[in-house]
Design a protein around this motif. Sequence first.
Motif, short mmCIF file in Angstrom:
data_model
loop_
_atom_site.label_atom_id
_atom_site.label_comp_id
_atom_site.label_asym_id
_atom_site.label_seq_id
_atom_site.Cartn_x
_atom_site.Cartn_y
_atom_site.Cartn_z
N GLY A 1 95.54 21.09 -40.51
CA GLY A 1 95.56 21.76 -41.81
C GLY A 1 94.60 22.85 -41.74
O GLY A 1 94.58 23.75 -42.11
N LEU A 2 93.18 22.34 -41.31
CA LEU A 2 92.08 23.23 -41.38
C LEU A 2 92.18 24.33 -40.36
O LEU A 2 91.75 25.62 -40.85
N LEU A 3 93.02 24.31 -39.40
CA LEU A 3 93.09 25.52 -38.61
C LEU A 3 94.15 26.47 -38.89
O LEU A 3 94.31 27.74 -38.72
N GLY A 4 95.24 25.91 -39.66
CA GLY A 4 96.32 27.04 -40.20
C GLY A 4 97.18 26.60 -41.31
O GLY A 4 98.16 27.37 -41.42
N ASP A 5 96.63 25.75 -42.05
CA ASP A 5 97.67 25.48 -43.31
C ASP A 5 96.76 24.65 -44.26
O ASP A 5 96.69 23.52 -44.34
N ALA A 6 96.10 25.47 -45.10
CA ALA A 6 95.23 25.06 -46.04
C ALA A 6 95.92 24.14 -47.04
O ALA A 6 95.20 23.01 -47.51
N GLU A 7 97.17 24.32 -47.44
CA GLU A 7 97.99 23.32 -48.45
C GLU A 7 98.14 22.13 -47.74
O GLU A 7 98.12 20.88 -48.48
N PHE A 8 98.49 21.83 -46.40
CA PHE A 8 98.39 20.58 -45.65
C PHE A 8 97.28 19.84 -45.53
O PHE A 8 96.99 18.83 -45.85
N PHE A 9 96.19 20.81 -45.48
CA PHE A 9 94.85 20.12 -45.47
C PHE A 9 94.49 19.28 -46.72
O PHE A 9 94.00 18.25 -46.80
N GLY B 1 91.89 26.60 -43.47
CA GLY B 1 93.13 27.01 -43.08
C GLY B 1 93.43 28.32 -42.20
O GLY B 1 94.57 28.79 -41.88
N GLU B 2 92.27 28.87 -41.74
CA GLU B 2 92.37 30.27 -41.03
C GLU B 2 91.27 30.17 -39.85
O GLU B 2 90.24 30.58 -40.12
N ALA B 3 91.67 29.62 -38.83
CA ALA B 3 90.69 29.44 -37.59
C ALA B 3 90.95 30.66 -36.81
O ALA B 3 92.04 31.27 -36.64
N TYR B 4 90.18 31.07 -36.04
CA TYR B 4 90.12 32.14 -35.00
C TYR B 4 89.12 31.71 -34.06
O TYR B 4 88.27 30.88 -33.79
N VAL B 5 89.30 32.43 -32.75
CA VAL B 5 88.52 32.13 -31.54
C VAL B 5 87.62 33.23 -31.53
O VAL B 5 87.41 34.38 -31.48
N ALA B 6 85.93 32.66 -31.63
CA ALA B 6 84.84 33.47 -31.62
C ALA B 6 84.39 33.59 -30.49
O ALA B 6 83.93 32.54 -29.69
N GLY C 1 84.51 30.95 -19.69
CA GLY C 1 84.85 31.82 -18.78
C GLY C 1 83.96 33.29 -19.12
O GLY C 1 83.70 33.45 -20.31
N GLY C 2 83.54 33.77 -18.05
CA GLY C 2 82.93 34.98 -17.91
C GLY C 2 81.61 34.65 -18.35
O GLY C 2 81.08 35.73 -19.09
N GLY C 3 80.98 33.48 -18.37
CA GLY C 3 79.73 33.45 -18.71
C GLY C 3 79.65 33.18 -20.21
O GLY C 3 78.46 32.86 -20.75
N THR C 4 80.60 32.78 -21.08
CA THR C 4 80.63 32.80 -22.38
C THR C 4 81.45 31.62 -22.67
O THR C 4 82.28 31.20 -22.06
N VAL C 5 81.10 30.68 -24.07
CA VAL C 5 81.83 29.57 -24.29
C VAL C 5 82.45 30.01 -25.69
O VAL C 5 81.95 30.35 -26.54
N PRO C 6 83.93 29.83 -25.53
CA PRO C 6 84.41 30.31 -26.98
C PRO C 6 84.20 29.21 -27.94
O PRO C 6 84.42 28.02 -27.68
N PHE C 7 84.15 29.67 -29.23
CA PHE C 7 84.14 28.41 -30.22
C PHE C 7 85.26 28.94 -31.33
O PHE C 7 85.74 29.82 -31.43
N ILE C 8 85.96 27.91 -31.68
CA ILE C 8 86.97 27.84 -32.80
C ILE C 8 86.10 27.83 -34.19
O ILE C 8 85.59 26.71 -34.51
#
Length: 372
Positions: free
Chosen positions: A193-201, A348-353, A335-342
Amino acid sequence: MAVVNVALAGRSYEVRVGAGLLDDAIVQAREFIAPWSGRKVPVVADANARRLHGDRLTQSLATNGHAIDWYEVSPGEGSKSWAELERLTDWLLARGVTRSDHVFALGGGVVGDLVGFACAILKRGCGFVQLPTTLLAQVDSSVGGKTAINASAGKNLIGAFHQPSLVLADTACLATLPQREMRAGLAEVFKYGLLGDAEFFARVDQDSAAILACDNAVLEPVIAHCVGMKARIVAEDERETKDARALLNLGHTFGHALEAETGFGDRLLHGEAVALGMVLAARFSARRDLISLADAESVTEALARAGLPTEISALGLDCDGTVLADHMRHDKKAGGGTVPFILLRALGEAYVARDVELADVAAFMDEQLQAH
């Protein structure tokens, strides 16, 4: 019974969700059991899962004259090791498992990961069927083909993508789980829910008591919803080469660091680490002015209402934020010396930082270790 199709080119498979599927395994998995006629069917099981559910599976297969050859795995992350992988692959080879055969995995995520990886490398790949018995495995780890063992450097760092041929998620198994295990699985349900569906959360927050009470009228559609979300993401990005599948790691980069620091044991279950990781991801998102402090607090409150841990200060860790950030350097997504964070742009709207500095994370973790 709910049926969700995981649509992959040339190797799609079904995830079936419902009560009593183990009792009906001889019918549900007939095409994968039938080739074992005259040979015992290899079933790799968590010792607890075999004790609780082994007789049901044995009786189902016996109705068509099949017997089981059991391989027991000790419960816990310690079984996801090189040593256990070697023992299991030797056992499978001694039983003449061929590339066209299917091995059955009965248990939670540990067994599914171990068996899936063993089958990925055995004779360069044989089939397997997932029989997940925990909520966490039914909604997440049994679906999507990520298989792995742990290494001294971190969790799930040695593995392969190897899809199962079928997943039978018997919701009746969940009634035997301790509440702590159910809550750990519920964390992964919240994640979808938290990553892509606020109503489901919000729905999971409202229905968490019914889920924890194993009310099948609530459980089955909730599990099917999670599996459906994951199936769509896996179909789009099977090997996590794009950002789509990476979103499923919400809470995991923070969570895996906490698991590493606590020794990958019962002190902190994986789902509990994911719950803490989601709280941290929400608070870190607020720190970066991506969401409001009120939104971050609403995540904390929802997880707390479900009985999940929300404060890392309660773990009593003997380390600072730099140590925890260093664990993240070994994250398999780095990768590439960096760590991606979600992170979150909204509930309900997550992204890769990909612009997160670990020094900033270390300072943030220092604050969290001392807070609340």
